[in-house]
Write a protein that holds these residues in place. Structure first.
Motif, short mmCIF file in Angstrom:
data_model
loop_
_atom_site.label_atom_id
_atom_site.label_comp_id
_atom_site.label_asym_id
_atom_site.label_seq_id
_atom_site.Cartn_x
_atom_site.Cartn_y
_atom_site.Cartn_z
N PRO A 1 1.89 -16.56 -17.81
CA PRO A 1 1.10 -17.40 -17.13
C PRO A 1 0.70 -18.81 -17.86
O PRO A 1 0.74 -18.65 -18.97
N VAL A 2 0.32 -19.59 -17.13
CA VAL A 2 -0.07 -20.82 -17.83
C VAL A 2 -1.45 -20.68 -18.27
O VAL A 2 -2.47 -20.38 -17.71
N GLN A 3 -1.62 -21.23 -19.60
CA GLN A 3 -3.07 -21.25 -20.26
C GLN A 3 -3.18 -22.58 -20.67
O GLN A 3 -2.38 -23.28 -21.20
N PHE A 4 -4.64 -23.04 -20.61
CA PHE A 4 -5.09 -24.37 -20.88
C PHE A 4 -5.51 -24.20 -22.25
O PHE A 4 -6.00 -23.43 -22.89
N PRO B 1 5.34 -24.55 -11.21
CA PRO B 1 6.06 -23.75 -12.38
C PRO B 1 7.57 -23.94 -12.62
O PRO B 1 8.42 -24.06 -11.54
N ASN C 1 0.93 -28.26 -19.39
CA ASN C 1 0.23 -27.07 -18.89
C ASN C 1 -0.43 -27.34 -17.57
O ASN C 1 -0.31 -26.57 -16.81
N ALA C 2 -1.02 -28.72 -17.24
CA ALA C 2 -1.36 -28.84 -15.84
C ALA C 2 -0.30 -29.01 -14.90
O ALA C 2 -0.47 -28.68 -13.86
N GLY D 1 -2.30 -22.02 -25.06
CA GLY D 1 -2.07 -23.19 -24.32
C GLY D 1 -1.07 -24.08 -25.19
O GLY D 1 -0.45 -25.14 -24.52
N ARG E 1 2.87 -27.59 -15.21
CA ARG E 1 3.18 -26.16 -14.93
C ARG E 1 2.39 -25.35 -14.11
O ARG E 1 2.96 -24.37 -13.24
N SER E 2 1.01 -25.57 -13.92
CA SER E 2 0.05 -24.94 -13.20
C SER E 2 0.44 -25.13 -11.83
O SER E 2 0.10 -24.21 -11.09
#
Length: 221
Positions: free
Chosen positions: A174-177, A48, A41-42, A166, A44-45
């Motif tokens: 959108p990326v979610q943690f 992307p 996730n980190a 996430g 891809r934030s």
């Protein structure tokens, strides 16, 4: 295998391992999967993935294609990748280089062969884990088990109806943690799994049989 001095059963060993190891391996794999998911996730934030990457992987995690995904990820991938990377490649490195170097380099190769940065971290991390299992047991069995479980975690989450921000859901968007409590669960599971694995493998457990081709190369570090 004749060039590296090993018979097929030495290059691709399937020796039995202590039954207690599977509990530790399962706990470790689940914990590692959660931790690596948050690392992804980190990544891809800040980097992307392009649409063609997500479109290529989404069918593998489509509930409508669960059986096809299980066949590809849980059966075919472990049965092909473990003999190559923890059998042929790692055991070849172990015959020539210090143990830590052999495990790390083979793990980096395993991460790189996925051909994209979003799987590199997870692939390398699992490569180190599976390499450690091979070194401590002299068997591909833990790696095959762990690889199948690791690849099957998304399908298991779907089967149990888990919805965790996430961690589950579509790869696109959108990326979610992940929730902090879920990250903490992953860290605890990972640490507990490593501890259980060490308990299941006493120091007296036989190491893998290796026939070095270079007698001057150190065998461990």
């Amino acid at each position: 295998w004749s060039r590296r001095g090993g018979a097929p059963d030495e290059t691709y060993p399937l020796a039995p391992v202590p039954a207690a190891l599977f509990a530790g391996a399962a706990c470790t794999v689940v914990g590692l999967g959660i931790v690596v998911s948050e690392a992804d996730n980190a990544l891809r934030s800040v980097l992307p993935p392009p649409d063609w990457v997500t479109e290529a992987f989404e069918p593998l995690y489509d509930p409508q294609n669960m059986w096809g995904a299980l066949l590809t990820l849980v059966i075919a991938a472990p049965l092909t990748e473990e003999p190559i990377f923890r059998g042929l490649i790692l055991r070849g490195f172990l015959a020539r280089y210090p143990t830590r170097k052999a495990v790390l380099v083979s793990a980096l190769l395993f991460g790189a062969v996925h051909l994209n940065p979003w799987q590199f971290v997870g692939g390398t991390a699992f490569g180190v884990l599976a390499g450690w299992w091979l070194v401590r047991t002299g068997s591909l069995v833990p790696g095959l088990f762990g690889h199948a479980l690791n690849n099957g975690l998304p399908s298991l989450a779907q089967a149990f109806g888990l919805e965790i921000r996430g961690y589950t859901g579509a790869l696109s968007g959108p990326v979610q943690f992940q929730p902090l409590w879920f990250d903490a669960v992953g860290a605890v599971l990972l640490g507990t799994g490593l501890w259980l694995t060490r308990r299941a493998l006493p120091d007296t457990f036989p190491p893998p049989r290796i026939n070095p081709t270079n007698s001057t190369a150190p065998s461990s570090s």
